[in-house]
Design a protein around this motif. Structure first.
Motif, PDB file in Angstrom:
ATOM      1  N   ALA A 116      42.807  27.965  54.616  1.00 16.55           N
ATOM      2  CA  ALA A 116      41.726  28.887  54.263  1.00 16.55           C
ATOM      3  C   ALA A 116      40.475  28.645  55.095  1.00 16.55           C
ATOM      4  O   ALA A 116      39.518  29.411  55.013  1.00 16.55           O
ATOM      5  N   LYS A 117      40.487  27.602  55.909  1.00 10.60           N
ATOM      6  CA  LYS A 117      39.324  27.264  56.735  1.00 10.60           C
ATOM      7  C   LYS A 117      39.639  27.587  58.193  1.00 10.60           C
ATOM      8  O   LYS A 117      40.046  26.722  58.962  1.00 10.60           O
ATOM      9  N   ALA A 118      39.470  28.837  58.562  1.00 14.91           N
ATOM     10  CA  ALA A 118      39.760  29.271  59.926  1.00 14.91           C
ATOM     11  C   ALA A 118      38.484  29.232  60.769  1.00 14.91           C
ATOM     12  O   ALA A 118      37.369  29.165  60.228  1.00 14.91           O
ATOM     13  N   GLU A 119      38.651  29.304  62.064  1.00 12.71           N
ATOM     14  CA  GLU A 119      37.486  29.250  62.945  1.00 12.71           C
ATOM     15  C   GLU A 119      36.541  30.411  62.676  1.00 12.71           C
ATOM     16  O   GLU A 119      35.316  30.243  62.669  1.00 12.71           O
ATOM     17  N   TYR A 120      37.097  31.585  62.460  1.00  8.32           N
ATOM     18  CA  TYR A 120      36.272  32.779  62.265  1.00  8.32           C
ATOM     19  C   TYR A 120      36.411  33.376  60.860  1.00  8.32           C
ATOM     20  O   TYR A 120      35.848  34.438  60.598  1.00  8.32           O
ATOM     21  N   GLY A 121      37.144  32.728  59.981  1.00  5.57           N
ATOM     22  CA  GLY A 121      37.366  33.316  58.670  1.00  5.57           C
ATOM     23  C   GLY A 121      37.282  32.320  57.532  1.00  5.57           C
ATOM     24  O   GLY A 121      37.751  31.179  57.634  1.00  5.57           O
ATOM     25  N   PHE A 122      36.682  32.771  56.432  1.00  5.53           N
ATOM     26  CA  PHE A 122      36.607  32.007  55.190  1.00  5.53           C
ATOM     27  C   PHE A 122      37.654  32.601  54.257  1.00  5.53           C
ATOM     28  O   PHE A 122      37.553  33.767  53.855  1.00  5.53           O
ATOM     29  N   GLY A 123      38.693  31.797  53.933  1.00  5.29           N
ATOM     30  CA  GLY A 123      39.763  32.299  53.078  1.00  5.29           C
ATOM     31  C   GLY A 123      39.297  32.484  51.650  1.00  5.29           C
ATOM     32  O   GLY A 123      39.062  31.512  50.925  1.00  5.29           O
ATOM     33  N   ALA A 124      39.175  33.757  51.232  1.00  2.00           N
ATOM     34  CA  ALA A 124      38.612  34.050  49.914  1.00  2.00           C
ATOM     35  C   ALA A 124      39.661  34.036  48.808  1.00  2.00           C
ATOM     36  O   ALA A 124      39.397  33.579  47.696  1.00  2.00           O
ATOM     37  N   SER A 125      40.856  34.551  49.103  1.00  5.18           N
ATOM     38  CA  SER A 125      41.902  34.604  48.083  1.00  5.18           C
ATOM     39  C   SER A 125      43.272  34.666  48.748  1.00  5.18           C
ATOM     40  O   SER A 125      43.407  35.081  49.899  1.00  5.18           O
ATOM     41  N   VAL A 274      34.038  29.058  39.665  1.00  9.96           N
ATOM     42  CA  VAL A 274      33.750  30.427  40.103  1.00  9.96           C
ATOM     43  C   VAL A 274      35.062  31.159  40.340  1.00  9.96           C
ATOM     44  O   VAL A 274      35.220  32.333  39.977  1.00  9.96           O
ATOM     45  N   GLN A 275      36.029  30.488  40.939  1.00 15.96           N
ATOM     46  CA  GLN A 275      37.329  31.107  41.186  1.00 15.96           C
ATOM     47  C   GLN A 275      38.059  31.421  39.879  1.00 15.96           C
ATOM     48  O   GLN A 275      38.774  32.417  39.782  1.00 15.96           O
ATOM     49  N   LYS A 276      37.861  30.591  38.884  1.00 13.94           N
ATOM     50  CA  LYS A 276      38.442  30.882  37.567  1.00 13.94           C
ATOM     51  C   LYS A 276      37.860  32.169  37.005  1.00 13.94           C
ATOM     52  O   LYS A 276      38.577  32.979  36.397  1.00 13.94           O
ATOM     53  N   CYS A 277      36.568  32.371  37.209  1.00 10.53           N
ATOM     54  CA  CYS A 277      35.930  33.614  36.785  1.00 10.53           C
ATOM     55  C   CYS A 277      36.518  34.803  37.538  1.00 10.53           C
ATOM     56  O   CYS A 277      36.829  35.843  36.950  1.00 10.53           O
ATOM     57  N   LEU A 278      36.724  34.651  38.833  1.00 14.07           N
ATOM     58  CA  LEU A 278      37.221  35.739  39.671  1.00 14.07           C
ATOM     59  C   LEU A 278      38.615  36.199  39.255  1.00 14.07           C
ATOM     60  O   LEU A 278      38.911  37.397  39.270  1.00 14.07           O
ATOM     61  N   ILE A 279      39.497  35.260  38.860  1.00 14.34           N
ATOM     62  CA  ILE A 279      40.863  35.656  38.505  1.00 14.34           C
ATOM     63  C   ILE A 279      40.937  36.346  37.145  1.00 14.34           C
ATOM     64  O   ILE A 279      41.989  36.869  36.779  1.00 14.34           O
ATOM     65  N   GLU A 280      39.832  36.384  36.428  1.00 16.40           N
ATOM     66  CA  GLU A 280      39.807  37.177  35.203  1.00 16.40           C
ATOM     67  C   GLU A 280      39.750  38.666  35.528  1.00 16.40           C
ATOM     68  O   GLU A 280      40.049  39.515  34.681  1.00 16.40           O
ATOM     69  N   PHE A 281      39.374  38.985  36.760  1.00 20.82           N
ATOM     70  CA  PHE A 281      39.321  40.376  37.206  1.00 20.82           C
ATOM     71  C   PHE A 281      40.584  40.756  37.984  1.00 20.82           C
ATOM     72  O   PHE A 281      41.134  41.838  37.790  1.00 20.82           O
ATOM     73  N   LEU A 282      41.028  39.892  38.876  1.00 20.99           N
ATOM     74  CA  LEU A 282      42.201  40.147  39.719  1.00 20.99           C
ATOM     75  C   LEU A 282      43.039  38.874  39.804  1.00 20.99           C
ATOM     76  O   LEU A 282      42.490  37.780  39.932  1.00 20.99           O
ATOM     77  N   PRO A 283      44.371  38.996  39.767  1.00 25.22           N
ATOM     78  CA  PRO A 283      45.233  37.808  39.658  1.00 25.22           C
ATOM     79  C   PRO A 283      45.540  37.127  40.986  1.00 25.22           C
ATOM     80  O   PRO A 283      46.664  36.699  41.226  1.00 25.22           O
ATOM     81  N   TYR A 284      44.519  37.047  41.866  1.00 26.50           N
ATOM     82  CA  TYR A 284      44.741  36.427  43.170  1.00 26.50           C
ATOM     83  C   TYR A 284      43.814  35.217  43.309  1.00 26.50           C
ATOM     84  O   TYR A 284      42.597  35.365  43.389  1.00 26.50           O
ATOM     85  N   PRO A 285      44.395  34.025  43.337  1.00 20.88           N
ATOM     86  CA  PRO A 285      43.583  32.804  43.300  1.00 20.88           C
ATOM     87  C   PRO A 285      42.821  32.549  44.586  1.00 20.88           C
ATOM     88  O   PRO A 285      43.232  32.961  45.672  1.00 20.88           O
ATOM     89  N   GLY A 286      41.709  31.831  44.441  1.00 21.95           N
ATOM     90  CA  GLY A 286      40.893  31.462  45.575  1.00 21.95           C
ATOM     91  C   GLY A 286      41.424  30.211  46.268  1.00 21.95           C
ATOM     92  O   GLY A 286      42.524  29.732  45.976  1.00 21.95           O
ATOM     93  N   PRO A 287      40.624  29.647  47.183  1.00 20.21           N
ATOM     94  CA  PRO A 287      41.109  28.575  48.050  1.00 20.21           C
ATOM     95  C   PRO A 287      40.993  27.157  47.502  1.00 20.21           C
ATOM     96  O   PRO A 287      41.280  26.207  48.215  1.00 20.21           O
ATOM     97  N   SER A 288      40.594  26.997  46.243  1.00 20.75           N
ATOM     98  CA  SER A 288      40.409  25.647  45.707  1.00 20.75           C
ATOM     99  C   SER A 288      41.713  25.073  45.165  1.00 20.75           C
ATOM    100  O   SER A 288      42.363  25.683  44.305  1.00 20.75           O
ATOM    101  N   PRO A 289      42.113  23.884  45.622  1.00 23.12           N
ATOM    102  CA  PRO A 289      43.294  23.230  45.053  1.00 23.12           C
ATOM    103  C   PRO A 289      43.065  22.759  43.626  1.00 23.12           C
ATOM    104  O   PRO A 289      44.019  22.381  42.935  1.00 23.12           O
ATOM    105  N   ASP A 290      41.812  22.787  43.178  1.00 23.26           N
ATOM    106  CA  ASP A 290      41.484  22.335  41.826  1.00 23.26           C
ATOM    107  C   ASP A 290      41.570  23.451  40.788  1.00 23.26           C
ATOM    108  O   ASP A 290      41.465  23.177  39.582  1.00 23.26           O
ATOM    109  N   LEU A 291      41.750  24.683  41.228  1.00 27.50           N
ATOM    110  CA  LEU A 291      41.762  25.812  40.297  1.00 27.50           C
ATOM    111  C   LEU A 291      42.878  25.682  39.267  1.00 27.50           C
ATOM    112  O   LEU A 291      42.674  25.971  38.077  1.00 27.50           O
ATOM    113  N   ALA A 292      44.049  25.248  39.700  1.00 28.05           N
ATOM    114  CA  ALA A 292      45.193  25.155  38.785  1.00 28.05           C
ATOM    115  C   ALA A 292      44.915  24.223  37.609  1.00 28.05           C
ATOM    116  O   ALA A 292      45.502  24.387  36.527  1.00 28.05           O
ATOM    117  N   ASP A 293      44.015  23.254  37.786  1.00 28.22           N
ATOM    118  CA  ASP A 293      43.695  22.304  36.715  1.00 28.22           C
ATOM    119  C   ASP A 293      42.807  22.918  35.638  1.00 28.22           C
ATOM    120  O   ASP A 293      42.645  22.322  34.567  1.00 28.22           O
TER     121      ASP A 293
END
Length: 339
Positions: A116-125, A274-293
């Motif tokens: 999710a950490k690209a040179e020109y891109g921030f992996g959002a979901s 914040v990513q936990k909040c986001l998946i309440e709207f759409l079921p696509y997880p963000g880039p944090s490995p800690d979200l599943a916890d």
């Protein structure tokens, strides 16, 4: 009377100056995104907290995308600092010199998946394209079996988009999983599609595959994971699915002040809460490995990034699609004319 008039005039001028000073001090960040539920999620989970924490007001415009970023680049007036982008759009923007590289050291994100950490891109979901089927049918062993209409008769619901169907058609023709992440064997892909085209229902909306399976109009489908998870009468598998990322990019030509605000906005999105909040709207997880916890085990298992799911998928070869875009479009159009 003259004295009263002078006081009133002075008061008005003071109010005007005070208003101007407040406006000058107000921090405003302008962003673009695709709108709809996605825009709503960003507003609620990212923009409002950023205003509370840093006093930065975020103004959203939708839709965004390549054309708008290109238009503001050509005009020289950089109105918006960022837009969301698919992998293909990201590569087009880089090639067109519309975006700047991300200074990851300065952004200083919380833990993120490396891809999710690209040179020109921030992996959002993250999102996946996977196999799904009528729960009363037997699960195909692999993509070769999925496209074997003799051994597994029935209708196939396939995406009417080359980037979402050609890789799987190539796998169905025998291309290896090891090589598909490097690029698609177009000869195998179109050979497979020509073989099964009489048993295909083509879909254009992500809501269609589960509905086609539930209505009995299709027996097997290629679908976006978020659309088939939890659907009654529909089974699915992440095995040999295609994992992709939706990105944020940084418009070339923004000011240092805008970049500072944008980095704060992006860093906030690396927070698992914040990513936990986001998946309440759409079921696509963000880039944090800690979200599943932070969610139930049952919900975590629906994520494309859940370790058991992520480990059996392959990441879309974005550069290959960019390099071969003209040939793909030509051959896809020829195929569609044959239907």
């Amino acid at each position: 009377m003259r004295k009263l008039h002078a006081i009133a005039t002075a008061t008005a001028m003071l109010a005007l100056c005070t208003s101007g000073a407040a406006t000058a001090q107000e921090k405003v960040l302008r962003v673009m995104n695709s709108g709809g539920s996605y825009g709503d999620s960003i507003e609620e989970c990212v923009n409002k907290p950023l205003m509370e924490q840093a006093g930065i007001k975020v103004v959203q415009e939708s839709p965004g995308g390549f054309a708008k970023l290109q238009a503001q680049g050509r005009s020289g007036v950089i109105a918006n600092t960022t837009t969301d982008a698919s992998t293909g759009e990201l590569l087009r923007m880089v090639a067109a010199d519309l975006v700047e590289p991300i200074d990851w050291e300065k952004l200083d994100p919380l833990p993120m998946f490396d891809e999710a950490k690209a040179e020109y891109g921030f992996g959002a979901s993250f999102y996946s394209t996977i196999m799904a089927w009528d729960a009363e049918k037997e699960e195909p062993a692999d993509w070769v079996a999925f496209f074997d209409t003799e051994a597994n008769p029935g209708m196939r619901a396939l995406p009417d988009y080359p980037d979402f169907v050609l890789p799987f058609a190539a796998l169905g023709g025998g291309q290896s999983i090891e090589s598909i992440s490097e690029g698609v064997d177009l000869d195998l892909a179109f050979e497979t599609l020509n073989r099964v085209k009489d048993d295909v229902v083509w879909w254009q909306s992500g809501a269609q595959p589960p509905q086609l399976l539930q209505d009995g109009e299709a027996d097997y489908a290629i679908a976006w994971s978020g659309r088939v998870m939890g659907q009654e009468g529909v089974d699915h598998s992440f095995k040999d699915g295609m994992l992709d990322i939706s990105w944020w990019v940084i418009a070339k030509g923004i000011t240092d002040e805008e970049r500072e605000m944008l980095y704060a906005w992006l860093k906030l999105q690396t927070d698992a809460n914040v990513q936990k909040c986001l998946i309440e709207f759409l079921p696509y997880p963000g880039p944090s490995p800690d979200l599943a916890d932070l969610v139930s085990e049952e919900q975590a298992k629906t994520f494309p990034t859940y370790s058991a799911n992520k480990d059996v998928q392959w990441l879309v070869p974005g550069q290959w699609w960019f390099d071969n875009a003209d040939e793909v479009e030509r051959r896809w159009n020829e195929f569609k004319l044959s239907l």
